[in-house]
Write a protein that holds these residues in place. Structure first.
Motif, short mmCIF file in Angstrom:
data_model
loop_
_atom_site.label_atom_id
_atom_site.label_comp_id
_atom_site.label_asym_id
_atom_site.label_seq_id
_atom_site.Cartn_x
_atom_site.Cartn_y
_atom_site.Cartn_z
N ASP A 94 102.93 28.91 78.69
CA ASP A 94 102.70 30.01 77.76
C ASP A 94 103.47 29.72 76.49
OD1 ASP A 94 102.73 32.35 76.33
OD2 ASP A 94 102.73 33.62 78.11
N ASP A 95 102.77 29.43 75.40
CA ASP A 95 103.44 29.03 74.16
C ASP A 95 104.29 30.14 73.58
OD1 ASP A 95 102.32 26.57 74.33
OD2 ASP A 95 100.57 27.08 73.11
N ASP A 96 103.94 31.40 73.93
CA ASP A 96 104.70 32.51 73.36
C ASP A 96 106.00 32.73 74.11
OD1 ASP A 96 102.76 32.96 71.45
OD2 ASP A 96 101.62 34.27 72.76
N ASP A 97 105.93 32.71 75.46
CA ASP A 97 107.10 33.04 76.27
C ASP A 97 107.81 31.80 76.78
OD1 ASP A 97 106.55 35.70 75.97
OD2 ASP A 97 105.25 35.77 77.72
N GLU A 98 107.21 30.64 76.62
CA GLU A 98 107.78 29.38 77.07
C GLU A 98 108.09 29.44 78.56
OE1 GLU A 98 111.12 28.59 74.60
OE2 GLU A 98 109.90 28.05 72.88
N ASP A 113 91.97 24.94 85.35
CA ASP A 113 92.56 25.24 84.05
C ASP A 113 92.61 26.75 83.88
OD1 ASP A 113 93.46 25.38 81.50
OD2 ASP A 113 91.74 24.39 80.56
N PHE A 114 93.83 27.30 83.86
CA PHE A 114 94.00 28.75 83.79
C PHE A 114 94.49 29.22 82.43
CE2 PHE A 114 94.72 27.58 88.27
CZ PHE A 114 93.72 28.34 88.86
N GLU A 115 94.51 28.33 81.46
CA GLU A 115 95.03 28.71 80.15
C GLU A 115 94.19 29.84 79.55
OE1 GLU A 115 96.25 26.66 75.86
OE2 GLU A 115 95.42 25.44 77.50
N GLY A 116 94.88 30.89 79.10
CA GLY A 116 94.22 32.03 78.49
C GLY A 116 93.83 33.11 79.46
N ASN A 117 93.93 32.85 80.78
CA ASN A 117 93.58 33.86 81.78
C ASN A 117 94.77 34.77 82.07
OD1 ASN A 117 90.98 32.84 82.13
ND2 ASN A 117 91.61 31.46 83.77
N LEU A 139 97.44 36.96 84.41
CA LEU A 139 98.23 36.54 85.55
C LEU A 139 97.55 36.88 86.87
CD1 LEU A 139 100.89 35.36 86.60
CD2 LEU A 139 101.86 37.66 86.51
N ASP A 140 97.02 38.11 87.00
CA ASP A 140 96.40 38.50 88.25
C ASP A 140 95.16 37.67 88.55
OD1 ASP A 140 95.00 39.66 86.18
OD2 ASP A 140 94.58 41.52 87.24
N LEU A 141 94.37 37.35 87.51
CA LEU A 141 93.17 36.53 87.70
C LEU A 141 93.57 35.12 88.14
CD1 LEU A 141 90.11 36.18 87.48
CD2 LEU A 141 90.41 35.55 85.08
N THR A 142 94.62 34.58 87.54
CA THR A 142 95.09 33.25 87.90
C THR A 142 95.57 33.21 89.34
OG1 THR A 142 95.76 32.79 85.62
CG2 THR A 142 96.75 31.44 87.34
N VAL A 143 96.36 34.20 89.74
CA VAL A 143 96.87 34.26 91.11
C VAL A 143 95.72 34.39 92.10
CG1 VAL A 143 98.16 35.67 92.75
CG2 VAL A 143 99.14 35.15 90.52
N ASN A 144 94.77 35.27 91.82
CA ASN A 144 93.64 35.47 92.73
C ASN A 144 92.83 34.19 92.90
OD1 ASN A 144 94.42 38.11 92.96
ND2 ASN A 144 92.77 38.96 91.73
N ALA A 145 92.60 33.48 91.79
CA ALA A 145 91.80 32.26 91.86
C ALA A 145 92.53 31.16 92.62
CB ALA A 145 91.46 31.79 90.45
N LEU A 146 93.82 30.99 92.32
CA LEU A 146 94.58 29.92 92.93
C LEU A 146 94.83 30.17 94.42
CD1 LEU A 146 96.17 27.29 92.66
CD2 LEU A 146 98.14 28.63 91.97
N ILE A 147 95.36 31.34 94.75
CA ILE A 147 95.66 31.65 96.15
C ILE A 147 94.38 31.77 96.97
CG2 ILE A 147 96.90 33.17 97.72
CD1 ILE A 147 98.62 31.61 95.70
N GLY A 148 93.33 32.31 96.35
CA GLY A 148 92.04 32.39 97.03
C GLY A 148 91.52 31.01 97.40
N SER A 149 91.67 30.05 96.49
CA SER A 149 91.25 28.68 96.77
C SER A 149 92.06 28.08 97.91
CB SER A 149 91.40 27.83 95.51
OG SER A 149 91.08 26.48 95.77
N MET A 150 93.37 28.33 97.92
CA MET A 150 94.24 27.81 98.99
C MET A 150 93.84 28.38 100.35
SD MET A 150 98.03 27.85 97.24
CE MET A 150 98.49 26.65 95.98
N LEU A 151 93.48 29.67 100.36
CA LEU A 151 93.05 30.31 101.61
C LEU A 151 91.73 29.72 102.10
CD1 LEU A 151 93.91 34.05 100.85
CD2 LEU A 151 94.93 32.65 102.66
N ARG A 152 90.79 29.54 101.19
CA ARG A 152 89.48 29.00 101.58
C ARG A 152 89.59 27.58 102.11
NH1 ARG A 152 88.09 31.65 96.81
NH2 ARG A 152 88.20 29.70 95.62
N GLU A 153 90.47 26.79 101.51
CA GLU A 153 90.63 25.40 101.92
C GLU A 153 91.56 25.25 103.13
OE1 GLU A 153 88.91 22.92 100.70
OE2 GLU A 153 87.91 24.26 99.25
N GLY A 154 92.14 26.33 103.59
CA GLY A 154 92.99 26.28 104.77
C GLY A 154 94.42 25.84 104.53
#
Length: 254
Positions: A243-247, A2-6, A8-23
């Motif tokens: 994103d409720d503001d930018d849709e 759940d990345f709501e409120g995070n 953009l850079d933190l979300t990308v780092n967490a998501l892509i980092g997880s993909m790299l770790r899991e192969g």
């Protein structure tokens, strides 16, 4: 996740980092698809560019030469139904639709199980470019023998020297559940057409117009590949960030 409120850079780092770790992302399969949905095309283009830049930088930091595809998606009824039918994201459904427009021989059933990297390789091999996808970097083909090796195999089997051929072409294709290199060339009065298994190097099919001698490898025990992908779910790993503001909606597929 759940990345709501995070950010953009933190979300990308967490998501892509997880993909790299899991192969799910590696030097063997390095392609990522970013899909953005926004009714404002200018904002959509800006977000595509920003996400592509963030993902590319993160991959470079982790010593991965990535290929980042980005597109703006429209959730029309056809794409939504395709995504639901095959259990994939709308972004992947739209990418497959565009690849089918490049080559009508492909069906959704054929392309749906493929990873984003495999779809990217098929697209790159086709001379007709995708019109609605922006690509940074090239898809990895390190899992395959490569066009040069495939050509060597075809020439060796034909007994023809490279210096004696003309009208040579090589294209990566997907045939009967297997990635193959289609190698075509002329030598003397003969036209040769080979299909070489892109992983094993086995000759799947051969046609020679001179003597009409067709070679068709049907030995399932020796040469055919029947692979079960236990990580099919990785193809559909995505992030839906509303994103409720930018849709804006974003999806990331690997």
């Amino acid at each position: 996740m759940d990345f709501e409120g995070n950010s953009l850079d933190l979300t990308v780092n967490a998501l892509i980092g997880s993909m790299l770790r899991e192969g799910y992302i590696s030097e063997l399969s390095n392609s990522i698809l970013i899909s953005v949905e926004n009714s404002d095309l200018e904002k959509s283009a800006e977000l595509q560019a920003k996400l592509t830049d963030e993902v590319s930088k993160f991959l470079q930091t982790n010593n991965v030469n990535g290929a980042v595809l980005s597109q703006t998606i429209s959730s029309d009824d056809t794409l939504v139904k395709l995504a639901e039918k095959y259990g994939i994201t709308i972004g992947k459904a739209q990418l497959i639709t565009q690849i089918r427009e490049q080559d009508e021989r492909y069906t959704y059933e054929m392309l749906m199980p493929l990873s984003i990297n495999e779809l990217n390789l098929l697209s790159e091999s086709n001379p007709i470019p995708l019109t609605s996808v922006t690509t940074v970097g090239s898809a990895s083909d390190q899992a395959y023998i490569g066009q040069v090796k495939a050509m060597e195999i075809a020439l060796g089997h034909a007994g023809v020297a490279a210096s004696n051929i003309s009208n040579y072409s090589a294209e990566l294709e997907y045939e009967d559940g297997v990635m193959v290199y289609e190698i075509e060339f002329d030598s003397g009065n003969a036209e040769y057409d080979y299909e070489i298994n892109a992983i094993t190097g086995a000759i799947v099919k051969m046609e020679n117009s001179q003597d009409d001698d067709d070679y068709d490898d049907v030995d399932d025990d020796d040469d055919d590949i029947d692979e079960e992908d236990d990580t099919d779910d990785s193809d559909d790993d995505d992030i839906d960030d509303e994103d409720d503001d930018d849709e804006d909606d974003e999806e990331i597929d690997d």
